[in-house]
Scaffold this active site. Structure first.
Site: not given
Ligand code: B16
Ligand code: MG
Length: 215
Positions: A9, A11, A170
């Protein structure tokens, strides 16, 4: 090696654009007089642009048409893209850079699996674009996380099966997407410790010891 490829991922894992998303959404919300704060912003992590807008508009006292929503999302994105120009290679930490170098030298294929339609722009801005074999992002998907499409596309582009990949995320929505697609996952930040992760880490550099991570 337990895995052939790692899908990241972007961001919140490789670089941090939260503050720019927040400032852009805040400017848009202020313009239409809708309450917005950092707590609401936290709920937008890993969520697509339109879904983010729908969450923000829950505080509005009128209904917006689809056309109005498109305009609002576009206006936020214009502000956001200008703010992204403030990002530099400093936004891409030495820890992330060294760990990616190490993983590449060990023969892992590396890909991006991001919901963002600005992923390529951000990767270029911080100087990360050459680290990845393939990029799957908001421009090649029709369903966003927790749907597994973005990760399944990344695996397809890399020519590996989901069970041969590890997804690093995240956001809980991203871990749910990984699970739904049959991928093992590593949770970091907000997703560290989430019960659906295969592994949890506190620091990105722990990926260097992938084979020693405990389930
Ligand atoms: P854009 P990721 C996500 O990126 C962000 O976490 C989320 O906050 C954002 O709304 C989404 O991208 C869409 O971004 O407006 O640039 O298309 O975490 O999946 O890399
Ligand atoms: Mg994220």
């Amino acid at each position: 090696m337990r895995y052939k490829a790692i899908i990241f991922d972007m961001d919140g894992v490789l670089c941090f654009t939260d503050k720019y998303h927040y400032r852009a959404w805040k400017q848009m919300a202020d313009k239409i007089d809708v309450y917005f704060d950092e707590k609401i912003n936290n709920r937008l992590r890993g969520v697509s642009r339109m879904e983010s807008l729908n969450i923000i508009l829950k505080k509005a006292d009128k209904e917006y048409s689809e056309q109005e929503k498109e305009q609002l999302a576009d206006s936020k994105n214009e502000i956001y893209k200008k703010l992204l120009m403030n990002m530099t290679s400093e936004d891409f930490s030495r820890e992330v850079r060294d760990t990616l170098d190490l993983l590449r030298s060990r023969g892992y294929k590396l890909a991006i699996g991001s919901s963002s339609k600005n992923a390529k722009l951000i990767l270029k801005q911080v100087g990360l674009q050459d680290y990845f074999d393939k990029i799957s992002d908001g421009t090649n998907i029709t369903k966003s996380k927790p749907d597994p499409e973005v990760f399944l596309k990344a695996a397809e582009y890399l020519n590996v099966k989901p069970e041969e990949c590890l997804v690093v995320e995240d956001a809980k929505a991203g871990i749910n997407a990984a699970c739904a697609g049959g991928f093992d996952s590593v949770g970091i930040g907000e997703a560290s410790g989430y019960e659906k992760t295969t592994y949890s880490i506190a620091h990105f550099s722990q990926l260097a010891n992938l084979d020693k991570l405990k389930r």
